[in-house]
Write a protein that holds these residues in place. Structure first.
Motif, PDB file in Angstrom:
ATOM      1  N   PHE A 339       0.447  -6.758   9.437  1.00  0.00           N
ATOM      2  CA  PHE A 339       1.321  -5.997   8.541  1.00  0.00           C
ATOM      3  C   PHE A 339       1.360  -4.510   8.886  1.00  0.00           C
ATOM      4  CE2 PHE A 339      -2.880  -6.208   6.539  1.00  0.00           C
ATOM      5  CZ  PHE A 339      -3.131  -4.873   6.255  1.00  0.00           C
ATOM      6  N   SER A 351      11.555  -5.179   9.953  1.00  0.00           N
ATOM      7  CA  SER A 351      12.340  -5.679   8.828  1.00  0.00           C
ATOM      8  C   SER A 351      12.469  -4.572   7.782  1.00  0.00           C
ATOM      9  CB  SER A 351      11.641  -6.902   8.231  1.00  0.00           C
ATOM     10  OG  SER A 351      10.403  -6.499   7.682  1.00  0.00           O
ATOM     11  N   TYR A 353      11.219  -4.479   4.864  1.00  0.00           N
ATOM     12  CA  TYR A 353       9.919  -4.237   4.221  1.00  0.00           C
ATOM     13  C   TYR A 353       9.011  -3.406   5.131  1.00  0.00           C
ATOM     14  CZ  TYR A 353      11.873  -8.182   1.696  1.00  0.00           C
ATOM     15  OH  TYR A 353      12.713  -9.008   1.017  1.00  0.00           O
ATOM     16  N   GLU A 354       9.086  -3.671   6.431  1.00  0.00           N
ATOM     17  CA  GLU A 354       8.259  -2.902   7.382  1.00  0.00           C
ATOM     18  C   GLU A 354       8.701  -1.442   7.402  1.00  0.00           C
ATOM     19  OE1 GLU A 354       6.871  -6.307  10.568  1.00  0.00           O
ATOM     20  OE2 GLU A 354       8.946  -5.651  10.594  1.00  0.00           O
ATOM     21  N   ALA A 356      10.164   0.078   4.898  1.00  0.00           N
ATOM     22  CA  ALA A 356       9.774   0.648   3.590  1.00  0.00           C
ATOM     23  C   ALA A 356       8.301   1.039   3.618  1.00  0.00           C
ATOM     24  CB  ALA A 356      10.047  -0.365   2.492  1.00  0.00           C
ATOM     25  N   LEU A 357       7.463   0.177   4.215  1.00  0.00           N
ATOM     26  CA  LEU A 357       6.032   0.491   4.293  1.00  0.00           C
ATOM     27  C   LEU A 357       5.796   1.725   5.161  1.00  0.00           C
ATOM     28  CD1 LEU A 357       3.092  -0.354   3.629  1.00  0.00           C
ATOM     29  CD2 LEU A 357       3.104  -1.740   5.697  1.00  0.00           C
ATOM     30  N   THR A 360       6.835   4.877   3.290  1.00  0.00           N
ATOM     31  CA  THR A 360       5.855   5.181   2.233  1.00  0.00           C
ATOM     32  C   THR A 360       4.615   5.826   2.847  1.00  0.00           C
ATOM     33  OG1 THR A 360       6.638   3.181   1.142  1.00  0.00           O
ATOM     34  CG2 THR A 360       4.650   4.158   0.246  1.00  0.00           C
ATOM     35  N   VAL A 361       4.154   5.269   3.960  1.00  0.00           N
ATOM     36  CA  VAL A 361       2.945   5.804   4.607  1.00  0.00           C
ATOM     37  C   VAL A 361       3.208   7.203   5.175  1.00  0.00           C
ATOM     38  CG1 VAL A 361       1.342   5.455   6.537  1.00  0.00           C
ATOM     39  CG2 VAL A 361       1.927   3.537   5.071  1.00  0.00           C
ATOM     40  N   ALA A 364       3.224   9.642   2.362  1.00  0.00           N
ATOM     41  CA  ALA A 364       1.851   9.837   1.878  1.00  0.00           C
ATOM     42  C   ALA A 364       1.018  10.650   2.877  1.00  0.00           C
ATOM     43  CB  ALA A 364       1.199   8.487   1.629  1.00  0.00           C
ATOM     44  N   PHE A 372      -3.046   5.513   5.636  1.00  0.00           N
ATOM     45  CA  PHE A 372      -3.055   4.112   6.071  1.00  0.00           C
ATOM     46  C   PHE A 372      -4.449   3.725   6.571  1.00  0.00           C
ATOM     47  CE2 PHE A 372      -2.327   0.517   8.903  1.00  0.00           C
ATOM     48  CZ  PHE A 372      -1.560  -0.297   8.082  1.00  0.00           C
TER      49      PHE A 372
ATOM     50  N   PHE B  18       0.424   4.438  -4.898  1.00  0.00           N
ATOM     51  CA  PHE B  18       0.697   4.306  -3.459  1.00  0.00           C
ATOM     52  C   PHE B  18       0.100   3.000  -2.920  1.00  0.00           C
ATOM     53  CE2 PHE B  18      -1.423   4.932   0.705  1.00  0.00           C
ATOM     54  CZ  PHE B  18      -0.294   4.920   1.514  1.00  0.00           C
ATOM     55  N   LEU B  25       4.460  -4.346  -0.659  1.00  0.00           N
ATOM     56  CA  LEU B  25       5.260  -4.410   0.573  1.00  0.00           C
ATOM     57  C   LEU B  25       4.597  -5.307   1.614  1.00  0.00           C
ATOM     58  CD1 LEU B  25       6.414  -0.683   0.830  1.00  0.00           C
ATOM     59  CD2 LEU B  25       7.880  -2.673   0.473  1.00  0.00           C
ATOM     60  N   ILE B  26       3.262  -5.235   1.682  1.00  0.00           N
ATOM     61  CA  ILE B  26       2.529  -6.092   2.634  1.00  0.00           C
ATOM     62  C   ILE B  26       2.741  -7.564   2.258  1.00  0.00           C
ATOM     63  CG2 ILE B  26       0.200  -6.778   3.367  1.00  0.00           C
ATOM     64  CD1 ILE B  26      -0.485  -3.704   3.130  1.00  0.00           C
ATOM     65  N   LEU B  28       5.335  -8.804   0.811  1.00  0.00           N
ATOM     66  CA  LEU B  28       6.709  -9.146   1.219  1.00  0.00           C
ATOM     67  C   LEU B  28       6.803  -9.327   2.738  1.00  0.00           C
ATOM     68  CD1 LEU B  28       8.671  -6.739  -1.143  1.00  0.00           C
ATOM     69  CD2 LEU B  28       8.686  -9.224  -1.231  1.00  0.00           C
ATOM     70  N   ILE B  29       6.066  -8.503   3.476  1.00  0.00           N
ATOM     71  CA  ILE B  29       6.059  -8.635   4.952  1.00  0.00           C
ATOM     72  C   ILE B  29       5.474  -9.998   5.337  1.00  0.00           C
ATOM     73  CG2 ILE B  29       4.988  -7.748   7.079  1.00  0.00           C
ATOM     74  CD1 ILE B  29       5.245  -4.917   5.812  1.00  0.00           C
ATOM     75  N   TRP B  30       4.404 -10.388   4.677  1.00  0.00           N
ATOM     76  CA  TRP B  30       3.790 -11.693   4.965  1.00  0.00           C
ATOM     77  C   TRP B  30       4.761 -12.825   4.638  1.00  0.00           C
ATOM     78  CZ3 TRP B  30      -1.671 -10.539   2.522  1.00  0.00           C
ATOM     79  CH2 TRP B  30      -2.454  -9.896   3.480  1.00  0.00           C
ATOM     80  N   ASP B  32       7.994 -12.745   4.424  1.00  0.00           N
ATOM     81  CA  ASP B  32       9.111 -12.713   5.378  1.00  0.00           C
ATOM     82  C   ASP B  32       8.692 -13.331   6.719  1.00  0.00           C
ATOM     83  OD1 ASP B  32      11.706 -11.827   6.297  1.00  0.00           O
ATOM     84  OD2 ASP B  32      10.650 -10.291   7.443  1.00  0.00           O
TER      85      ASP B  32
END
Lengths: 405, 102
Positions: A339, A351, A353-354, A356-357, A360-361, A364, A372, B18, B25-26, B28-30, B32
């Protein structure tokens, strides 16, 4: 993240004995979970190839198995072609491809039977119809990426795995079904800039750990961080990932000739952690860690782990690491359970979601030092696990055989 | 002091938020990734379809083509010609060599 100090020494407010007991309980539970997941994955269902043969041999009414080959027969019982499954190592594990060849020696069908790749990589392979490129080619063609087959940018390892699997199946059919000779597979040792850079970074980290001068140590560390970020990150997209750890534990070890980098990275980290009891990677040349550190240097972000959340955050990070590896082992899908947003940043692919992550990181990282690495990365707990295991064995040895130490 | 505590509390809450967002999100990544693996396993193979000639379709098309040609040119179809007879003769010469290219 433990900043290159002893991997066993986590920054905990708990007394040493209590922390040690807690760490060892965690190690046992994590170890048992991973063993259970591994066994589950081992005994889980395997792919049945026979029913899929007509998909690669159009017109085959029935299929018989002869000498390890699938022979497709027409309605009158005459052979119309042969099929075999080949296997090639991709990024996260073996890729199995079923190949159908007619009696004149032309590939008439291909099908991906199984793969363990990261979805981001394998989507590129399927979107660019790589398996289709082999169809209608004679078995005597080279069937190599960049030669007669178009390479897939951004998913080189996965594409190489598919091509290797096709060539293996073709070779088997050519030898056993068509009685044709196909040139043997070359097994060249692949050494280039990433391998050399990696060795230099390990060496620099080793020297850095021993430097007494804080100023020189800082300079050397920034040098290794920037080199790691540029070469291993942005140029080659080859950082350490939890997928690599799961691949290692699954037993999907790649051919060392073509994947020397994988062995140097995994072997180097395990070796230094066991022998030197130091984490040689995260603090010294992790490309994503370096990227976050650059953002922190620009914004002035500071390390933040409040005392009351410290324990919870540590367990969350450990939980994520165990969940990712256990899921990968149980489903035998190392690529699907990674992930980290490394590929999204360095390859600019991922993707929703990737992305978005990653965003976010990154946001931050402008406020907190390496968020992270400190709260989410599954690799720090893994390297700690190795270091703590080493310390535990050493301590047991000393207690049991004090005269030998 | 109170202000400092409130600020610390806010920071801790933001950090918790956070981490929770990232974990979601992790997840959702899994999901997906695992769904992709399922879809990829069920994906069909690529193959070259063997050409199959349907005789009746061929004849029908030919008949239609002939009829169309006749309509626009007025040329009778071969069946409409009467039976014919013919005689012919011919002479030929040729050269050969012993070379062959197999």
């Amino acid at each position: 993240m433990n900043h290159g100090s002893s991997v066993a020494a986590l920054a905990h407010p708990l007394p040493r004995q209590k922390r040690l007991r807690q760490d060892r309980t965690w190690m046992l539970v994590a170890g048992m979970t991973l063993v259970g997941a591994w066994l589950f994955g081992f005994f889980a269902g395997h792919t049945d190839v026979l029913p899929q043969v007509p998909e690669v041999l159009p017109g085959a009414v029935s299929v018989v198995v002869d000498n390890g080959l699938f022979v497709g027969l027409d309605a009158a019982g005459y052979p119309i072609g042969y099929a075999a499954a080949g296997e090639g190592q991709g990024y996260a594990g073996p890729i199995e491809v079923l190949v159908g060849i007619d009696t004149t020696g032309t590939i008439v069908g291909t099908k991906i039977l199984s793969q363990k790749e990261s979805p981001g990589f394998f989507r590129l392979v399927t979107r660019q119809s790589l398996p289709e490129q082999f169809v209608a080619r004679p078995v005597t063609d080279p069937l190599r990426l960049g030669d007669d087959i178009d390479a897939i940018s951004g998913a080189t390892a996965s594409a190489e795995g598919v091509a290797l699997a096709v060539r293996q199946a073709v070779r088997q059919i050519a030898a056993e079904g068509l009685d044709t000779t196909v040139p043997p597979e070359e097994s060249k040792i692949k050494v280039g800039l990433p391998e050399i850079t990696l060795l230099l970074l390990f060496a620099a980290g080793y020297i850095g750990h021993r430097l007494r001068s804080g100023r020189w140590k800082r300079r050397l560390r920034w040098g290794t961080l920037i080199t790691g970020m540029v070469v291993l990150g942005f140029v080659y997209t080859a950082p350490l990932t939890v997928t690599m750890v799961t691949t290692l534990l699954s037993g999907y070890w790649p051919d060392w000739h073509s994947h020397l980098y994988w062995y140097l990275l995994m072997g180097g980290i395990v070796f230094v952690t066991v022998v030197d009891s130091k984490n040689p990677y995260c603090y010294w040349f992790c490309p994503f860690g370096a990227f976050q550190e650059c953002l922190a240097a620009v914004s002035g972000a500071k390390h933040y782990k409040p005392r009351r959340l410290r324990q919870t955050l540590t367990w969350v990070q450990r939980g994520l690491a165990v969940a990712a590896i256990a899921l990968g082992l149980a489903l035998r899908q190392p690529g699907a359970t990674g992930f980290e947003p490394f590929g999204t940043l360095f390859d600019l692919r991922g993707s929703v979601y990737e992305w978005a992550l990653l965003i976010t990181v990154v946001v931050a990282s402008l406020l907190i030092y390496r968020p992270f690495c400190n709260y989410l990365c599954p690799l720090d707990p893994v390297i700690n696990f190795v270091g703590s295991g080493r310390s535990w064995i050493e301590e047991t040895w000393r207690k049991r055989w004090p005269q030998r130490t | 002091m109170e202000k400092e505590m409130a600020s610390e509390d806010l920071k801790a809450r933001l950090l918790t938020a956070f981490v929770i967002i990232c974990i979601a999100l992790i997840g959702l990544i899994w999901a997906d990734g695992l769904l992709f693996q399922q879809d990829a396993a069920a994906a069909p193979g690529y193959y070259r379809q063997a050409p199959e000639v349907d005789g009746s379709v061929y004849l029908t098309l030919t008949a239609e083509a002939v009829e169309f040609r006749q309509r626009i040119t007025g040329t009778p179809t071969p069946q409409e010609h009467g039976a014919g007879q013919g005689q012919g003769s011919g002479v030929g010469t040729g050269t050969g060599s012993l070379d062959h290219d197999d």
